[in-house]
Design a protein around this motif. Structure first.
Motif, PDB file in Angstrom:
ATOM      1  N   LEU A 107      39.315  38.816  21.640  1.00  0.00           N
ATOM      2  CA  LEU A 107      37.877  38.839  22.115  1.00  0.00           C
ATOM      3  C   LEU A 107      37.947  38.358  23.606  1.00  0.00           C
ATOM      4  CD1 LEU A 107      34.924  39.295  21.752  1.00  0.00           C
ATOM      5  CD2 LEU A 107      34.899  36.930  20.545  1.00  0.00           C
ATOM      6  N   LEU A 108      38.538  37.241  23.902  1.00  0.00           N
ATOM      7  CA  LEU A 108      38.537  36.691  25.275  1.00  0.00           C
ATOM      8  C   LEU A 108      39.405  37.622  26.085  1.00  0.00           C
ATOM      9  CD1 LEU A 108      37.625  34.342  26.795  1.00  0.00           C
ATOM     10  CD2 LEU A 108      39.822  33.105  26.154  1.00  0.00           C
ATOM     11  N   GLY A 109      40.212  38.417  25.646  1.00  0.00           N
ATOM     12  CA  GLY A 109      40.781  39.083  26.634  1.00  0.00           C
ATOM     13  C   GLY A 109      39.979  40.524  26.838  1.00  0.00           C
ATOM     14  N   MET A 110      39.175  40.779  26.192  1.00  0.00           N
ATOM     15  CA  MET A 110      38.380  41.796  26.259  1.00  0.00           C
ATOM     16  C   MET A 110      37.251  41.459  27.377  1.00  0.00           C
ATOM     17  SD  MET A 110      37.437  43.930  22.727  1.00  0.00           S
ATOM     18  CE  MET A 110      36.647  42.363  21.935  1.00  0.00           C
ATOM     19  N   LEU A 111      37.128  40.206  27.588  1.00  0.00           N
ATOM     20  CA  LEU A 111      36.090  39.487  28.597  1.00  0.00           C
ATOM     21  C   LEU A 111      36.907  39.353  29.725  1.00  0.00           C
ATOM     22  CD1 LEU A 111      33.964  37.038  26.532  1.00  0.00           C
ATOM     23  CD2 LEU A 111      33.410  39.402  27.282  1.00  0.00           C
ATOM     24  N   LEU A 112      38.039  38.759  29.671  1.00  0.00           N
ATOM     25  CA  LEU A 112      38.813  38.503  31.076  1.00  0.00           C
ATOM     26  C   LEU A 112      39.698  39.737  31.403  1.00  0.00           C
ATOM     27  CD1 LEU A 112      40.612  34.900  29.991  1.00  0.00           C
ATOM     28  CD2 LEU A 112      38.720  35.618  31.635  1.00  0.00           C
ATOM     29  N   GLY A 113      39.941  40.605  30.752  1.00  0.00           N
ATOM     30  CA  GLY A 113      40.741  41.799  31.182  1.00  0.00           C
ATOM     31  C   GLY A 113      39.927  42.690  31.865  1.00  0.00           C
ATOM     32  N   PRO A 114      38.695  42.906  31.836  1.00  0.00           N
ATOM     33  CA  PRO A 114      38.058  44.022  32.734  1.00  0.00           C
ATOM     34  C   PRO A 114      37.836  42.855  34.253  1.00  0.00           C
ATOM     35  CG  PRO A 114      36.724  43.996  30.671  1.00  0.00           C
ATOM     36  CD  PRO A 114      38.064  42.893  30.663  1.00  0.00           C
ATOM     37  N   LEU A 115      37.626  41.558  34.028  1.00  0.00           N
ATOM     38  CA  LEU A 115      37.408  40.978  35.431  1.00  0.00           C
ATOM     39  C   LEU A 115      38.695  41.146  36.195  1.00  0.00           C
ATOM     40  CD1 LEU A 115      35.853  38.965  37.168  1.00  0.00           C
ATOM     41  CD2 LEU A 115      36.729  37.124  35.570  1.00  0.00           C
ATOM     42  N   LEU A 116      39.816  40.858  35.301  1.00  0.00           N
ATOM     43  CA  LEU A 116      41.110  40.680  36.097  1.00  0.00           C
ATOM     44  C   LEU A 116      41.543  42.192  36.799  1.00  0.00           C
ATOM     45  CD1 LEU A 116      43.136  38.002  34.099  1.00  0.00           C
ATOM     46  CD2 LEU A 116      41.815  37.733  36.292  1.00  0.00           C
ATOM     47  N   GLY A 117      41.248  43.118  35.627  1.00  0.00           N
ATOM     48  CA  GLY A 117      41.671  44.585  36.152  1.00  0.00           C
ATOM     49  C   GLY A 117      40.662  45.015  37.459  1.00  0.00           C
ATOM     50  N   ALA A 118      39.658  44.754  37.301  1.00  0.00           N
ATOM     51  CA  ALA A 118      38.670  45.067  38.349  1.00  0.00           C
ATOM     52  C   ALA A 118      39.223  44.377  39.631  1.00  0.00           C
ATOM     53  CB  ALA A 118      37.176  44.844  38.073  1.00  0.00           C
ATOM     54  N   ILE A 119      39.287  43.042  39.758  1.00  0.00           N
ATOM     55  CA  ILE A 119      39.889  42.349  40.758  1.00  0.00           C
ATOM     56  C   ILE A 119      40.985  43.046  41.374  1.00  0.00           C
ATOM     57  CG2 ILE A 119      40.570  40.119  41.632  1.00  0.00           C
ATOM     58  CD1 ILE A 119      38.360  39.005  39.996  1.00  0.00           C
ATOM     59  N   ILE A 120      41.821  43.171  40.425  1.00  0.00           N
ATOM     60  CA  ILE A 120      43.441  43.992  41.058  1.00  0.00           C
ATOM     61  C   ILE A 120      43.102  45.147  41.429  1.00  0.00           C
ATOM     62  CG2 ILE A 120      45.682  44.752  40.160  1.00  0.00           C
ATOM     63  CD1 ILE A 120      45.457  42.098  38.282  1.00  0.00           C
ATOM     64  N   GLY A 121      42.272  45.948  40.671  1.00  0.00           N
ATOM     65  CA  GLY A 121      42.085  47.481  41.308  1.00  0.00           C
ATOM     66  C   GLY A 121      41.465  47.384  42.634  1.00  0.00           C
ATOM     67  N   GLU A 122      40.539  46.600  42.723  1.00  0.00           N
ATOM     68  CA  GLU A 122      39.623  46.587  43.766  1.00  0.00           C
ATOM     69  C   GLU A 122      40.867  45.919  45.295  1.00  0.00           C
ATOM     70  OE1 GLU A 122      36.778  47.941  46.049  1.00  0.00           O
ATOM     71  OE2 GLU A 122      36.705  48.054  43.656  1.00  0.00           O
ATOM     72  N   TYR A 123      41.264  44.666  45.049  1.00  0.00           N
ATOM     73  CA  TYR A 123      42.289  44.428  45.850  1.00  0.00           C
ATOM     74  C   TYR A 123      43.416  45.456  46.480  1.00  0.00           C
ATOM     75  CZ  TYR A 123      45.577  41.466  48.296  1.00  0.00           C
ATOM     76  OH  TYR A 123      46.202  41.204  49.394  1.00  0.00           O
ATOM     77  N   LEU A 124      43.898  46.158  45.408  1.00  0.00           N
ATOM     78  CA  LEU A 124      44.819  47.177  45.732  1.00  0.00           C
ATOM     79  C   LEU A 124      44.201  48.146  46.697  1.00  0.00           C
ATOM     80  CD1 LEU A 124      46.662  47.991  42.370  1.00  0.00           C
ATOM     81  CD2 LEU A 124      47.524  46.775  44.416  1.00  0.00           C
ATOM     82  N   TYR A 125      42.842  48.365  46.645  1.00  0.00           N
ATOM     83  CA  TYR A 125      42.241  49.491  47.455  1.00  0.00           C
ATOM     84  C   TYR A 125      41.869  48.821  48.691  1.00  0.00           C
ATOM     85  CZ  TYR A 125      38.388  52.948  48.533  1.00  0.00           C
ATOM     86  OH  TYR A 125      37.917  54.040  49.370  1.00  0.00           O
ATOM     87  N   ARG A 126      41.287  47.762  48.639  1.00  0.00           N
ATOM     88  CA  ARG A 126      40.762  47.154  50.028  1.00  0.00           C
ATOM     89  C   ARG A 126      41.376  46.029  50.564  1.00  0.00           C
ATOM     90  NH1 ARG A 126      34.531  47.600  49.830  1.00  0.00           N
ATOM     91  NH2 ARG A 126      34.249  49.489  48.084  1.00  0.00           N
ATOM     92  N   ARG A 127      42.729  45.431  49.911  1.00  0.00           N
ATOM     93  CA  ARG A 127      43.281  44.330  50.480  1.00  0.00           C
ATOM     94  C   ARG A 127      42.348  43.101  50.921  1.00  0.00           C
ATOM     95  NH1 ARG A 127      47.901  45.726  48.351  1.00  0.00           N
ATOM     96  NH2 ARG A 127      48.621  47.505  48.867  1.00  0.00           N
ATOM     97  N   ASP A 128      41.249  42.873  50.237  1.00  0.00           N
ATOM     98  CA  ASP A 128      40.491  41.688  50.473  1.00  0.00           C
ATOM     99  C   ASP A 128      40.150  40.876  49.215  1.00  0.00           C
ATOM    100  OD1 ASP A 128      38.577  39.864  51.705  1.00  0.00           O
ATOM    101  OD2 ASP A 128      37.063  41.641  52.454  1.00  0.00           O
ATOM    102  N   TRP A 129      40.462  39.861  49.132  1.00  0.00           N
ATOM    103  CA  TRP A 129      40.315  39.294  47.826  1.00  0.00           C
ATOM    104  C   TRP A 129      38.979  38.873  47.544  1.00  0.00           C
ATOM    105  CZ3 TRP A 129      43.276  39.031  44.121  1.00  0.00           C
ATOM    106  CH2 TRP A 129      44.707  39.076  44.113  1.00  0.00           C
ATOM    107  N   LYS A 130      38.005  38.500  48.655  1.00  0.00           N
ATOM    108  CA  LYS A 130      36.634  38.150  48.634  1.00  0.00           C
ATOM    109  C   LYS A 130      35.944  39.338  47.966  1.00  0.00           C
ATOM    110  CE  LYS A 130      32.774  35.905  51.188  1.00  0.00           C
ATOM    111  NZ  LYS A 130      32.215  35.547  52.687  1.00  0.00           N
ATOM    112  N   VAL A 131      36.065  40.572  48.667  1.00  0.00           N
ATOM    113  CA  VAL A 131      35.393  41.745  48.321  1.00  0.00           C
ATOM    114  C   VAL A 131      35.830  42.025  46.616  1.00  0.00           C
ATOM    115  CG1 VAL A 131      35.247  44.192  48.695  1.00  0.00           C
ATOM    116  CG2 VAL A 131      35.109  42.743  50.645  1.00  0.00           C
ATOM    117  N   ALA A 132      37.245  41.747  46.616  1.00  0.00           N
ATOM    118  CA  ALA A 132      37.807  42.322  45.174  1.00  0.00           C
ATOM    119  C   ALA A 132      37.222  41.301  44.169  1.00  0.00           C
ATOM    120  CB  ALA A 132      39.192  42.052  45.267  1.00  0.00           C
ATOM    121  N   ILE A 133      36.992  40.130  44.377  1.00  0.00           N
ATOM    122  CA  ILE A 133      36.468  39.060  43.459  1.00  0.00           C
ATOM    123  C   ILE A 133      34.775  39.404  43.120  1.00  0.00           C
ATOM    124  CG2 ILE A 133      35.841  36.640  42.906  1.00  0.00           C
ATOM    125  CD1 ILE A 133      38.561  36.117  44.233  1.00  0.00           C
TER     126      ILE A 133
END
Length: 172
Positions: A107-133
């Protein structure tokens, strides 16, 4: 007959929980319970209105799920990379591939997983932690708001069922 009625209402409560918690069927469980009551009571006329309301809720739930996630992502400026990362993160979190925590598990994985996945995916695309978070939080907030709306819709479907069938079961 009343015992079966309460068992179906209990199934509907699980459906309400499922409307809010990802990976548990929500409105579809409510729909199954209503159709089951129609067969058991032998009167589909008594469940006509709850059946229509629940089908509408089911269709709205699917639309709200996609729309809320999309609007949350768009509002936060997320790209498709962030959205794909959120989906991958959800699957990974649900399957428990995130580090096991003493409380919460999948259950916690279903909440944290999308957050971390979105941050990682966005960081790989833009290379900016602030925008990714920001994008990751936007996607998760959109999803949570969508789940809350789905929960309210599921509650309304169950209330309509109870109001319309109560007199049939307990004799107003």
């Amino acid at each position: 007959m009343q015992i079966i009625y309460w068992l179906l209402v209990a199934l509907m409560v699980v459906g309400i929980i499922g409307a809010v918690v990802p990976a548990i069927p929500g409105a579809s469980l409510i729909l199954i319970a209503i159709i089951s009551w129609g067969f058991i009571s032998g009167s589909f006329a008594a469940i006509k209105i709850p059946l229509i309301v629940t089908i509408i809720v089911l269709l709205l739930s699917v639309g709200i799920d996609f729309l809320a996630s999309y609007l949350g992502a768009k509002k936060a400026g997320a790209s498709q990379w962030g959205q794909i990362g959120a989906i991958v993160g959800f699957v990974v979190g649900f399957l428990g591939l995130l580090p096991t925590l003493p409380v919460g598990g999948p259950l916690l994985g279903m909440l944290l997983g999308p957050l971390l996945g979105a941050i990682i995916g966005e960081y790989l695309y833009r290379r900016d932690w602030k925008v990714a978070i920001k994008a990751g939080i936007g996607i998760v907030v959109g999803t949570l708001v969508g789940n809350l709306i789905q929960g309210l819709l599921a509650i309304s479907a169950v209330v309509v069922f109870l109001v319309t069938t109560w007199p049939q079961v307990f004799g107003a």
